[in-house]
Design a protein around this motif. Structure first.
Motif, PDB file in Angstrom:
ATOM      1  N   PRO A 155      38.031  41.032  33.559  1.00  0.00           N
ATOM      2  CA  PRO A 155      39.629  40.789  33.014  1.00  0.00           C
ATOM      3  C   PRO A 155      40.105  41.024  31.249  1.00  0.00           C
ATOM      4  O   PRO A 155      39.341  40.218  30.635  1.00  0.00           O
ATOM      5  CB  PRO A 155      39.514  40.005  33.913  1.00  0.00           C
ATOM      6  N   GLU A 156      41.199  40.931  31.393  1.00  0.00           N
ATOM      7  CA  GLU A 156      41.488  40.546  29.963  1.00  0.00           C
ATOM      8  C   GLU A 156      41.148  39.398  29.628  1.00  0.00           C
ATOM      9  O   GLU A 156      41.647  37.790  30.065  1.00  0.00           O
ATOM     10  CB  GLU A 156      42.816  40.339  29.829  1.00  0.00           C
ATOM     11  N   PHE A 166      33.060  38.733  35.933  1.00  0.00           N
ATOM     12  CA  PHE A 166      34.443  38.049  36.547  1.00  0.00           C
ATOM     13  C   PHE A 166      34.795  39.875  37.261  1.00  0.00           C
ATOM     14  O   PHE A 166      34.427  40.761  35.765  1.00  0.00           O
ATOM     15  CB  PHE A 166      35.770  37.477  35.784  1.00  0.00           C
ATOM     16  N   VAL A 167      35.110  40.089  37.947  1.00  0.00           N
ATOM     17  CA  VAL A 167      35.764  41.549  38.296  1.00  0.00           C
ATOM     18  C   VAL A 167      37.728  41.581  38.381  1.00  0.00           C
ATOM     19  O   VAL A 167      38.054  40.366  38.865  1.00  0.00           O
ATOM     20  CB  VAL A 167      35.530  41.670  39.917  1.00  0.00           C
ATOM     21  N   ARG A 168      37.526  42.707  38.145  1.00  0.00           N
ATOM     22  CA  ARG A 168      38.939  42.300  38.157  1.00  0.00           C
ATOM     23  C   ARG A 168      39.841  43.415  39.530  1.00  0.00           C
ATOM     24  O   ARG A 168      39.521  43.794  40.050  1.00  0.00           O
ATOM     25  CB  ARG A 168      39.815  43.967  36.889  1.00  0.00           C
ATOM     26  N   PRO A 169      40.812  42.652  40.293  1.00  0.00           N
ATOM     27  CA  PRO A 169      41.325  43.064  41.523  1.00  0.00           C
ATOM     28  C   PRO A 169      41.810  44.220  41.098  1.00  0.00           C
ATOM     29  O   PRO A 169      42.412  45.190  40.683  1.00  0.00           O
ATOM     30  CB  PRO A 169      42.041  41.714  41.471  1.00  0.00           C
ATOM     31  N   THR A 170      40.752  45.909  41.792  1.00  0.00           N
ATOM     32  CA  THR A 170      41.057  46.779  41.830  1.00  0.00           C
ATOM     33  C   THR A 170      41.419  47.093  42.891  1.00  0.00           C
ATOM     34  O   THR A 170      41.175  47.193  44.598  1.00  0.00           O
ATOM     35  CB  THR A 170      39.844  47.601  40.827  1.00  0.00           C
ATOM     36  N   VAL A 171      42.625  48.365  43.269  1.00  0.00           N
ATOM     37  CA  VAL A 171      43.157  49.275  44.160  1.00  0.00           C
ATOM     38  C   VAL A 171      42.985  50.668  43.735  1.00  0.00           C
ATOM     39  O   VAL A 171      43.305  51.453  42.454  1.00  0.00           O
ATOM     40  CB  VAL A 171      44.657  48.734  44.374  1.00  0.00           C
TER      41      VAL A 171
END
Length: 483
Positions: free
Chosen positions: A358-359, A366-371
């Motif tokens: 994430p930025e 940490f993983v970016r919540p992804t859709v």
């Protein structure tokens, strides 16, 4: 860096003992990538010692009156609640659940299970008549013997309490092997058991990995049951390892839950579903990771889910707040990154998140919540359990198509249905192939059994069925009811 916690000892036969051989392993805090503790990896000699202690303790413990066993567990419950802050700290630092979530939900899940088992046990009938047609035929429920309990890192106390508590209430003795990635909470649980004054040998803990202690328990001739929660791959290996000794095997494995959202679902259905998928950083076997949406409301659902993802904070587990934390390890992080990239490569439309940290984050897993939108159910991201905050959205046109897509998976743990039409809700729930179905955001009742079908395993954990899972039934004819 602060001094590492020294957690090298095992809990065997009512005492903390040194491992048979020195095999150190550091426990890493996934928020910082720094070691917080050092544990030992057990050897065959440690496993054998723990199983022998449990075997010695079994005759007396199994003969202990149920009311006495219950009193011990009630004492465990009181101490568990008193140590809640310590337990939350351990869980946050070993597997990355944020401070508030760790306290309320991770620790709270364990407390809830202990409470529900106590209630179920108080009304449990160990001797029951078969029925009015056969008044002298009785079913007796009896303990199995020494049970090996192998638990995962994603919900440590949830799983430990779902196994240890019913195993002990039922009259078994046990050896617990927690995940070597997140062992600190289980070691604290062993301290709680010790303080509660359970007889020595009734509960034992040996740290280790699946290849070592896990296999040793699964193949041990004196272990009569293995209860395992974890990956489907490991569950298959355990089943094969246990086959030669014909021990009972109870497996609670992976999932790829479908969340079927019809056009008449309530306004919060998509928000609720996306948030549930990202909860615990997506590290839940029952996460609704496939969102199936009726075509007429599909575009709006994609937009809403992307908004939820973009508004989901990602930060250190050491901070208070409603954010999600890191995933548990570098290995898990890399697997999730590969699967997100696979989704892009196979043509799914990325509408939120993506690969990389994430930025503003330069360390931690940490993983970016992804859709992903426009996912077809044959894509890798729709078939494989990702175990990260990654949501796949799939459109459907008819109820029959939704059921077909939902069931087109090797897994069968939890599915979800969102509709205001009660008849449809009931109808779809009955046709979904899974051990559990949750509708319109309603949780299952306290003490309801947790478990699946197909490649999700067929264990039933929690409540009365969870107690029966740790017992054998015995049928007795000619029972003298006047004796």
């Amino acid at each position: 860096m602060s001094t590492l916690l020294d957690k090298r000892k095992f809990y065997i036969d009512g005492a903390w003992v040194e491992p048979a051989a020195a095999r150190d392993l550091e426990v890493t805090d996934p928020s910082t990538e720094e070691a917080v503790a050092v544990i030992s990896i057990g050897d065959q000699a440690d496993t054998d010692a723990a199983v022998a202690a449990a075997k010695r303790a079994f005759p007396a413990w199994s003969a202990t009156p149920p009311a006495e066993r219950l009193a011990h567990i009630e004492r465990v419950f009181e101490i568990y609640k008193a140590r809640a802050k310590d337990m939350a700290w351990a869980i946050s630092h070993e597997m990355g659940a944020p401070q508030d979530m760790s306290q309320e939900d991770q620790v709270g899940a364990g407390a809830g299970h202990i409470k529900n088992f106590i209630r179920a046990f108080k009304n449990f009938e160990f001797l029951r008549p078969l029925g009015d047609h056969a008044p002298n035929s009785m079913t007796a429920w009896e303990p199995i013997g020494v049970v090996g309990l192998i638990t995962p890192w994603n919900w440590p106390m949830n799983q430990v309490t779902l196994k240890v508590i019913p195993a002990l209430l039922a009259g078994n003795t046990c050896v617990l092997k927690p995940s070597e990635i997140a062992p600190l909470s289980s070691m604290l649980f062993a301290e709680i058991i010790d303080e509660a004054g359970l007889p020595k040998g009734v509960f034992n803990l040996v740290n280790g990995d699946g290849v070592g202690v896990g296999t040793q328990l699964s193949t041990h001739q004196d272990v009569e049951m293995i209860s395992f929660t974890g990956s489907t791959r490991a569950g298959i290996a355990i089943t094969k390892a246990a086959a030669d000794s014909l021990k009972k095997v109870a497996l609670e494995l992976g999932g790829k839950g479908a969340n079927v959202i019809f056009a008449d679902a309530d306004d919060k259905a998509v928000i609720r579903g996306a948030a549930h998928c990202f909860y615990n950083s997506g590290q839940s076997c029952n996460a609704p990771t496939r969102m199936l949406v009726e075509r007429s409301v599909y575009d709006k659902a994609v937009e809403t889910a992307a908004k939820v993802a973009n508004e989901t904070g990602v930060a250190s587990a050491h901070q208070p707040g409603s954010h999600i934390g890191p995933v548990v390890s570098k290995g898990q992080w890399e697997k999730i990154q590969d699967l997100i990239q696979k989704g892009i490569d196979e043509g799914a439309r990325l509408v939120a998140g993506g690969t990389g940290l994430p930025e503003g984050v330069n360390r931690g897993y940490f993983v970016r919540p992804t859709v992903f939108a426009d996912v077809s159910n044959d894509m890798t991201i729709a078939q494989q359990e990702i175990f990260g905050p990654v949501l796949s959205i799939i459109p459907f046109d008819t109820e029959e198509e939704a059921i077909r897509i939902a069931n087109d998976t090797p897994y069968g743990l939890t599915n979800y249905v969102q509709t205001q039409d009660g008849a449809r809700r009931n109808r779809v729930a009955r046709q979904l192939r899974s051990g559990m179905v949750e509708t319109n955001g309603m949780s299952r009742g306290a003490g309801s059994a947790f478990g699946g079908v197909k490649m999700s395993g067929r264990a039933r954990e929690g409540g009365v069925m969870g107690l029966e899972e740790f017992m054998d039934s015995k049928e007795i004819s000619g029972w003298d009811r006047d004796a």
